[in-house]
Design an enzyme around this catalytic site. Structure first.
Site, PDB file in Angstrom:
ATOM      1  CB  SER A  40      39.535  26.104  36.692  1.00 54.19           C
ATOM      2  OG  SER A  40      38.737  26.598  36.466  1.00 54.19           O
ATOM      3  CE  LYS A  86      35.417  26.785  37.226  1.00 57.83           C
ATOM      4  NZ  LYS A  86      34.787  27.526  38.973  1.00 57.83           N
ATOM      5  CE  LYS A 140      37.626  30.185  35.712  1.00 53.92           C
ATOM      6  NZ  LYS A 140      36.999  31.005  36.825  1.00 53.92           N
ATOM      7  CG  ASP A 190      32.823  30.436  36.808  1.00 49.57           C
ATOM      8  OD1 ASP A 190      32.470  30.638  37.461  1.00 49.57           O
ATOM      9  OD2 ASP A 190      34.435  29.979  37.902  1.00 49.57           O
ATOM     10  CD  GLU A 217      32.217  28.137  40.043  1.00 47.93           C
ATOM     11  OE1 GLU A 217      32.968  27.041  39.309  1.00 47.93           O
ATOM     12  OE2 GLU A 217      32.964  28.627  40.338  1.00 47.93           O
ATOM     13  CG  ASP A 251      33.331  31.390  43.291  1.00 43.77           C
ATOM     14  OD1 ASP A 251      33.379  32.260  44.031  1.00 43.77           O
ATOM     15  OD2 ASP A 251      34.290  30.868  42.743  1.00 43.77           O
ATOM     16  CE  LYS A 279      36.820  29.871  43.762  1.00 43.36           C
ATOM     17  NZ  LYS A 279      36.824  31.923  42.994  1.00 43.36           N
ATOM     18  N   GLY A 282      38.815  27.379  43.791  1.00 43.94           N
ATOM     19  CA  GLY A 282      40.213  27.066  43.708  1.00 43.94           C
ATOM     20  C   GLY A 282      40.499  28.666  43.250  1.00 43.94           C
TER      21      GLY A 282
HETATM   22  O1  OSB Z   1      36.133  31.414  39.299  1.00 39.81           O
HETATM   23  O2  OSB Z   1      36.720  30.122  40.178  1.00 39.81           O
HETATM   24  C1  OSB Z   1      36.645  30.465  40.200  1.00 39.81           C
HETATM   25  C2  OSB Z   1      40.248  31.347  39.480  1.00 39.81           C
HETATM   26  C3  OSB Z   1      40.766  32.649  40.362  1.00 39.81           C
HETATM   27  C4  OSB Z   1      40.357  33.088  40.172  1.00 39.81           C
HETATM   28  C5  OSB Z   1      38.764  32.430  40.343  1.00 39.81           C
HETATM   29  C6  OSB Z   1      38.124  31.512  39.966  1.00 39.81           C
HETATM   30  C7  OSB Z   1      39.674  30.580  39.611  1.00 39.81           C
HETATM   31  C8  OSB Z   1      39.243  29.311  39.242  1.00 39.81           C
HETATM   32  C9  OSB Z   1      40.830  28.737  38.536  1.00 39.81           C
HETATM   33  O3  OSB Z   1      38.294  28.617  38.072  1.00 39.81           O
HETATM   34  C10 OSB Z   1      40.469  27.354  40.031  1.00 39.81           C
HETATM   35  C11 OSB Z   1      42.188  26.662  40.352  1.00 39.81           C
HETATM   36  O4  OSB Z   1      42.426  26.416  39.600  1.00 39.81           O
HETATM   37  O5  OSB Z   1      42.012  27.472  41.413  1.00 39.81           O
HETATM   38 MG    MG Z   2      34.563  30.403  40.007  1.00 42.24          MG
END
Ligand code: OSB
Ligand code: MG
Length: 370
Positions: free
Chosen positions: A135, A161, A163, A188, A213, A238, A262, A290
């Site tokens: 991500s 992924k 953002k 995401d 996402e 999510d 999660k 994550g």
């Molecule tokens: O939305 O998935 C998310 C990290 C912190 C809070 C929300 C998210 C995330 C990530 C990172 O996308 C995922 C990771 O590499 O642990």
């Molecule tokens: Mg997310």
């Protein structure tokens, strides 16, 4: 089983690379590590709530409070034989999933260790390795993004992924897709859009994304159902999913075609497994999200990801993507885009307890309860 005492440690580790989303920017991660003990046996859990309430309502501070003042006192010294019974001690606590999950993880580690079972076996996992993606945060320096993607692809990660946020979406995705026509790619939004932005979101249909996402509000499924009806790209929820009941309702109304699980967000491993099962019954694939977990929470992510319906690559990457030095040995690493599921008892990792005690910004012990 019985937990005789509990210690909570607040630990901060700097990130290898700062991470920006539509809702927050971080250069370090602060999580709570929870140590439980029964006689000579120790279990560990991680509470992965962020320091700020921008991803979810919980924070490090609310977790510390809920653990110390409610969750720990309601189970300390009580006997239990199963995780179902353990989580029953907390049935009156509403919400606070990350706090509940941290303690439940420690209880699962303890119980599976006492049985000489790996946590993955304990949960009914079948996979011996999990598919790993990365991500990437919002990179303000657009020129840096291709090189970063190139690096993770060359390390073997299975999907990328990105953002997105208003003003940082279609152009970025178009540029990445143009440069990498074949890669498994998804985005995401961390709930940064509303239905009024439908035309922007629908434009993302042109890029062959695996999924989009959480485009809409963190507490919505109704508008997501409307959006999904208009889009080809599967919506993955999510933030909106906290329980197996939430997952069932979202699937039934057509709010999503994929779910990100999660452990913290859904209140623990048991509920994560229930969501996995509901999704499987409905033919909906899941993947493990994550929260930049340390090695303790990452090991739990590997265990839950070993269940059969975790059929698409998740956000559980190697420890070196996040931290220079983790709190477990050996560090959890990806090779060719896969991470082996630990086979040793419990979480199957060795926690560096001395390092945690040295790093702790704050700690609390149940032995101070009088
Ligand atoms: O939305 O998935 C998310 C990290 C912190 C809070 C929300 C998210 C995330 C990530 C990172 O996308 C995922 C990771 O590499 O642990
Ligand atoms: Mg997310």
């Amino acid at each position: 089983m019985r937990i005789d005492d509990v210690e909570i440690f607040e630990v901060r580790l700097p990130l290898v690379r700062s991470f920006e989303t539509s809702s927050s920017k971080k250069s370090s991660i602060t999580h709570l590590l929870i140590r439980v003990r029964h006689e000579g046996l120790v279990g560990w859990g991680e509470c992965a709530a962020p320091v700020d309430p921008f991803y979810c309502p919980e924070t490090t501070e609310t977790c510390f409070h809920i653990l110390r003042d409610f969750l720990v006192p309601s189970m300390l010294g009580r006997d239990w034989d199963s995780i179902e019974e353990f989580v029953g001690f907390h049935r009156l606590v509403k919400g606070n999933g990350f706090a509940r999950a941290g303690l439940e993880m420690a209880a699962c580690d303890l119980l599976s260790r006492s049985r000489g079972q790996s946590l993955a076996e304990f949960l009914g996992g079948t996979r011996t390795e999990i598919l790993s993606g990365v991500s990437l945060g919002i990179e303000r320096d657009h020129a840096a993004l291709p090189a970063l993607i190139e690096r993770y692809l060359s390390e073997g990660y299975r999907r990328i992924k990105l953002k997105i946020a208003p003003g940082h979406d279609v152009d970025v995705v178009a540029a990445v897709r143009g440069r990498f026509p074949e890669i498994a790619l998804q985005v995401d939004a961390n709930s940064a859009y509303t239905l009024e932005d439908s035309s922007t979101l629908e434009a993302l249909d042109d890029f062959g994304l695996i999924l989009i996402e959480q485009p809409l509000a963190h507490d919505d499924i109704i508008d997501h159902a409307q959006l999904q009806a208009r889009m080809k790209t599967p919506i993955c929820l999510d933030e909106s999913i906290h329980s197996a009941a939430d997952a069932r309702k979202a699937i039934e109304i057509g709010a999503c075609r994929i779910i990100n699980i999660k452990v913290g967000r859904v209140g623990g491993l048991l509920e994560a497994k229930r969501i996995h099962d509901v999704c499987r019954e409905h033919g909906v694939p899941v993947w493990c999200g994550g929260m930049h977990e340390f090695g303790v929470g990452r090991a739990a992510n590997l265990a839950i990801s070993s269940l059969p319906n975790f059929s698409i690559p998740g956000d559980v990457s190697g420890s070196d993507k996040y931290f220079h030095e983790d709190v477990v040995v050996p560090p959890i690493m990806a090779e060719n885009g896969s991470i082996p599921v630990p086979t040793g008892p419990g979480l199957g990792i060795t926690v560096m307890e001395d390092r945690i005690r040295t790093l702790a910004l704050r700690s609390w012990s149940s032995s101070t309860i009088t």
